[in-house]
Design a protein around this motif. Structure first.
Motif, short mmCIF file in Angstrom:
data_model
loop_
_atom_site.label_atom_id
_atom_site.label_comp_id
_atom_site.label_asym_id
_atom_site.label_seq_id
_atom_site.Cartn_x
_atom_site.Cartn_y
_atom_site.Cartn_z
N LEU A 1 0.68 -1.31 -0.04
CA LEU A 1 -0.01 -0.05 0.06
C LEU A 1 1.04 1.30 0.15
O LEU A 1 0.59 2.31 -0.68
CB LEU A 1 -1.03 -0.15 1.20
N GLU A 2 2.12 1.05 0.71
CA GLU A 2 2.91 2.44 0.90
C GLU A 2 3.68 2.78 -0.56
O GLU A 2 3.97 3.94 -0.89
CB GLU A 2 3.75 2.49 2.09
N ALA A 3 3.99 1.46 -0.97
CA ALA A 3 4.87 1.40 -2.15
C ALA A 3 3.79 1.98 -3.28
O ALA A 3 4.40 2.98 -4.17
CB ALA A 3 5.26 0.00 -2.67
N ARG A 4 2.68 1.92 -3.30
CA ARG A 4 1.83 2.32 -4.27
C ARG A 4 1.57 3.73 -4.06
O ARG A 4 1.44 4.59 -4.93
CB ARG A 4 0.36 1.52 -4.21
N GLU A 5 1.46 4.16 -2.89
CA GLU A 5 1.46 5.67 -2.28
C GLU A 5 2.52 6.22 -2.83
O GLU A 5 2.32 7.38 -3.62
CB GLU A 5 1.23 5.83 -1.12
N MET A 6 3.57 5.79 -2.82
CA MET A 6 5.05 6.56 -3.38
C MET A 6 4.96 6.74 -4.84
O MET A 6 5.56 7.64 -5.23
CB MET A 6 6.18 5.86 -3.08
N ILE A 7 4.30 5.81 -5.49
CA ILE A 7 4.10 6.17 -7.22
C ILE A 7 3.45 7.27 -7.21
O ILE A 7 3.83 8.22 -8.17
CB ILE A 7 3.30 4.79 -7.89
N ASP A 8 2.16 7.52 -6.56
CA ASP A 8 1.47 8.66 -6.89
C ASP A 8 2.40 10.04 -6.33
O ASP A 8 2.25 11.01 -7.05
CB ASP A 8 0.27 8.74 -5.76
N GLU A 9 3.28 9.81 -5.47
CA GLU A 9 3.99 10.99 -4.78
C GLU A 9 5.19 11.41 -5.87
O GLU A 9 5.24 12.67 -6.25
CB GLU A 9 4.69 10.63 -3.54
N LYS A 10 5.65 10.30 -6.50
CA LYS A 10 6.68 10.81 -7.56
C LYS A 10 5.96 11.18 -8.63
O LYS A 10 6.64 12.13 -9.33
CB LYS A 10 7.31 9.40 -8.07
N ARG A 11 4.67 10.72 -9.12
CA ARG A 11 3.99 11.17 -10.47
C ARG A 11 3.68 12.85 -9.92
O ARG A 11 3.69 13.81 -10.81
CB ARG A 11 2.70 10.65 -10.47
N SER A 12 3.37 13.18 -8.75
CA SER A 12 2.94 14.54 -8.42
C SER A 12 4.12 15.35 -8.63
O SER A 12 3.92 16.48 -8.93
CB SER A 12 2.41 14.66 -6.90
N LYS A 13 5.41 14.97 -7.99
CA LYS A 13 6.52 15.96 -8.25
C LYS A 13 6.79 16.07 -9.73
O LYS A 13 7.45 17.09 -9.96
CB LYS A 13 7.79 15.10 -7.64
N ARG A 14 6.41 15.32 -10.41
CA ARG A 14 6.68 15.63 -12.03
C ARG A 14 5.77 16.32 -12.69
O ARG A 14 5.64 16.58 -13.76
CB ARG A 14 6.97 14.07 -12.78
N MET A 15 4.70 16.77 -11.73
CA MET A 15 3.62 17.64 -12.13
C MET A 15 2.78 16.76 -13.52
O MET A 15 2.25 17.72 -14.24
CB MET A 15 4.18 18.93 -12.96
N ASP A 16 2.88 15.42 -13.19
CA ASP A 16 2.10 14.67 -14.09
C ASP A 16 0.36 14.81 -13.73
O ASP A 16 0.27 14.14 -12.57
CB ASP A 16 2.52 13.38 -14.25
N GLU A 17 -0.36 15.29 -14.35
CA GLU A 17 -1.91 15.12 -13.89
C GLU A 17 -2.62 13.79 -14.02
O GLU A 17 -3.68 13.55 -13.51
CB GLU A 17 -2.58 16.11 -14.58
N SER A 18 -1.90 12.79 -14.87
CA SER A 18 -2.47 11.60 -14.85
C SER A 18 -2.54 10.85 -13.92
O SER A 18 -1.61 10.80 -12.97
CB SER A 18 -1.83 10.82 -16.18
N ASP A 19 -3.51 10.12 -13.43
CA ASP A 19 -3.60 9.23 -12.39
C ASP A 19 -3.54 7.82 -12.72
O ASP A 19 -3.80 6.99 -11.70
CB ASP A 19 -4.76 9.78 -11.36
N ALA A 20 -3.20 7.41 -13.73
CA ALA A 20 -3.27 6.04 -14.46
C ALA A 20 -2.30 5.28 -13.60
O ALA A 20 -0.98 5.74 -13.37
CB ALA A 20 -3.01 6.14 -15.71
N LEU A 21 -2.55 3.96 -13.38
CA LEU A 21 -1.46 2.90 -12.71
C LEU A 21 -0.78 2.48 -13.69
O LEU A 21 -1.23 2.48 -14.83
CB LEU A 21 -2.23 2.02 -11.82
N PRO A 22 0.43 1.95 -13.29
CA PRO A 22 1.16 0.99 -14.42
C PRO A 22 0.53 -0.18 -14.85
O PRO A 22 -0.46 -0.53 -13.97
CB PRO A 22 2.41 0.63 -13.52
N ASP A 23 0.71 -0.47 -15.99
CA ASP A 23 -0.06 -1.67 -16.59
C ASP A 23 0.13 -2.92 -15.96
O ASP A 23 1.10 -3.01 -15.18
CB ASP A 23 0.13 -1.88 -18.09
N GLY A 24 -1.09 -3.61 -15.38
CA GLY A 24 -0.98 -4.79 -14.57
C GLY A 24 -1.02 -4.41 -13.02
O GLY A 24 -0.76 -5.51 -12.14
#
Length: 303
Positions: free
Chosen positions: A9-32
């Motif tokens: 769960l926390e590893a998944r949260e960190m994906i969102d945090e990294k995406r936010s830092k890149r100013m990426d508005e997409s909330d799509a999860l990695p394939d799979g």
């Protein structure tokens, strides 16, 4: 320095945090990677399925299913809270056991960890509270409640005490006992103090003993052992450097690593928390493996 966590769960949260830092508005999860959430009166439940190498690499976890139970009231100080949490855990375990084609599977429960260190004693304490029946199931002249399953339990200790790898002990026992399913319980590490002793992770991908205290040993999984493995873990510690980095952000990360090294942090009430959590997890396993019992009814079988 990487943030250390054993929770998917926390590893998944960190994906969102990294995406936010890149100013990426997409909330799509990695394939799979597939995430579902649900809620009960007392628990938030997050169900994460990782079924591709891309998703596995992105989250830093093996392919498999990771179910996280986050307790709304982590104190577990009432019978109602404990019974509700134990029942919720039992329901998740039953789904895993139900995948077996065997009508009454033989189940081995292994409580990993060092019972002499409070923060690492969850596994042995759970093993002590499992209703074991394998020894009486083999006795033809004894009548027992038909609702009772075929269960045995072990607490193999740690290599620092036994001189033997935990996986080696378990592999040796599997050759003799020949269970159909292995359930392992161990202490984990979280990135946040709010999840310590208040979160239960269930996974069908196996576990690496000692991961919670940074002492990784040989993996226990279906790939290694040849039978399905259900891992149940509770974060009981936070890596000190991870905690400070998570609080302060990226600043001074070199100094953080040098100052804290391999220190870990655990709450001052860890003894009470471990005792209550071991009651809940053992109750969940007992209710899932011995069908048709309530928490207090099955506990009457404990000596």
């Amino acid at each position: 320095m990487e943030i250390r966590t054993d929770l998917a769960l926390e590893a998944r949260e960190m994906i969102d945090e990294k995406r936010s830092k890149r100013m990426d508005e997409s909330d799509a999860l990695p394939d799979g990677m597939h995430v579902k959430t649900r809620e009960t009166e007392y628990i938030f439940i997050t169900d994460i399925v990782i079924d591709s190498e891309e998703a596995s690499k992105a989250i830093g976890k093996k392919k498999g299913r990771y179910i996280t139970l986050e307790l709304k009231n982590p104190i577990l100080d009432t019978n109602e809270l404990q019974e509700n949490t134990g029942s919720s855990l039992a329901n998740e375990i039953k789904q895993f056991i139900g995948k077996s084609d065997i009508r009454e599977p033989k189940i081995m429960v292994a409580g990993l960890g060092n019972r002499n260190i409070t923060a690492d004693s969850l596994g042995p304490k759970v093993a002590d509270k499992i209703v074991v029946t394998r020894h009486v199931k083999s006795m033809k002249d004894i009548e027992i409640d038909e609702r009772l399953g075929n269960i045995c339990a072990i607490a193999p200790g740690v290599m620092g005490i036994t001189g033997i790898e935990t996986s080696e002990i378990i592999q040796g026992m599997l050759k003799t006992v020949k269970p159909d399913i292995l359930i392992v319980i161990d202490a984990l590490a979280s990135r946040k103090t709010s999840r310590v002793n208040s979160t239960i992770q269930i996974s069908d991908s196996g576990i690496v003993p000692g991961s919670g205290v940074g002492n990784h040993r040989m993996e226990l999984s279906k790939e290694v052992l040849g039978i399905p493995v259900l891992a149940i873990g509770v974060p009981t510690v936070v890596d000190a450097a991870t905690l400070v980095k998570d609080l302060l952000g990226e600043e001074n990360k070199t100094e953080i690593k040098e100052d804290f090294g391999n220190m870990i942090v655990t709450p001052k009430n860890i003894d009470i928390a471990i005792e209550r959590m071991s009651d809940v997890i053992s109750a969940g396993i007992n209710m899932a493996t011995h069908q048709g019992f309530g928490m207090h009814e099955i506990n009457e079988y404990l000596i």
